[in-house]
Design an enzyme around this catalytic site. Structure first.
Site, PDB file in Angstrom:
ATOM      1  N   HIS A  43       0.884  -1.162   0.000  1.00 36.53           N
ATOM      2  CA  HIS A  43       0.000   0.000   0.000  1.00 36.53           C
ATOM      3  C   HIS A  43       0.924   1.214   0.000  1.00 36.53           C
ATOM      4  O   HIS A  43       1.982   1.189   0.622  1.00 36.53           O
ATOM      5  CB  HIS A  43      -0.875   0.025   1.253  1.00 36.53           C
ATOM      6  CG  HIS A  43      -1.624   1.314   1.413  1.00 36.53           C
ATOM      7  ND1 HIS A  43      -2.731   1.627   0.638  1.00 36.53           N
ATOM      8  CD2 HIS A  43      -1.402   2.379   2.220  1.00 36.53           C
ATOM      9  CE1 HIS A  43      -3.158   2.831   0.987  1.00 36.53           C
ATOM     10  NE2 HIS A  43      -2.378   3.307   1.937  1.00 36.53           N
ATOM     11  N   CYS A 124      -4.270   1.887  -4.946  1.00 37.65           N
ATOM     12  CA  CYS A 124      -3.593   2.979  -4.232  1.00 37.65           C
ATOM     13  C   CYS A 124      -2.267   3.350  -4.885  1.00 37.65           C
ATOM     14  O   CYS A 124      -1.879   4.525  -4.883  1.00 37.65           O
ATOM     15  CB  CYS A 124      -3.375   2.597  -2.767  1.00 37.65           C
ATOM     16  SG  CYS A 124      -2.389   1.094  -2.551  1.00 37.65           S
TER      17      CYS A 124
END
Length: 183
Positions: A43, A124
């Site tokens: 992430h 993301c």
């Protein structure tokens, strides 16, 4: 770009650092790294002017971009889904905070709405890359999204992804608050 050991002064002259924060997803990576060393699930969020911007999915037709304090893993998950890994200085921006907010608003109404999130095609890391390009004209390191490019060949894998990988805790709270305001 080198790893950032300590960030004491995020502003140089009239320019602000654009910093990529990278988080490991240990539950997934414990298995992946046994099979394919060097690949992993990550992430990312982009820090500029003491705020970290990230993107996650939800089922609403408004922005999936959310803001957290830099490197705050508690804002991302309730069960340590994400673990801070490292930070990379991507570049510098001369944009003001107002100009940055305008970019975030525009991105959140176009390509990065909650319903646009897709772990393989619009995650993301795609957001972080697009945001860094708008802020300083530079991309994030390619290795961060390398596994996604490989997994894209096997769409059935996406159905096995836990919900908390798609909708981080902070974004879930933002969605609830925004949904309550519209009622």
């Amino acid at each position: 770009m080198g790893e950032i050991k300590s960030i004491e002064n995020s502003e140089i002259g009239n320019q602000n650092q654009v910093i990529l924060h990278i988080y490991d997803v240990p539950e997934a990576n414990n298995y992946i790294k046994m099979l394919t060393p060097g690949l992993g699930v990550y992430h990312t969020g982009v820090q500029v002017i003491d705020k970290e911007y990230s993107f996650g999915g939800h089922q609403k037709n408004f922005s999936g971009i959310f803001v957290t304090p830099p490197k705050d893993t508690r804002s991302l998950s309730v069960n340590e889904t994400f673990k801070y890994k490292e930070s990379k200085l991507i570049g510098y921006t001369k944009l003001s905070e107002e100009e940055i907010q305008d970019i975030v608003k525009e991105m959140g109404t176009k390509q990065f709405r909650g319903i646009d999130y897709n772990l393989i095609r619009n995650n993301c890391n795609h957001f972080s890359d697009a945001f860094c390009k708008k802020l300083c004209g530079k991309s994030i390191p390619q290795w961060i999204n390398q596994l996604v490019k490989i997994v894209a060949q096997y769409p059935w894998l996406e159905q096995r992804i836990p919900k908390e990988y798609i909708t981080p805790k902070r974004l879930e709270e933002d969605v609830k608050n925004k949904s309550n305001k519209t009622k």
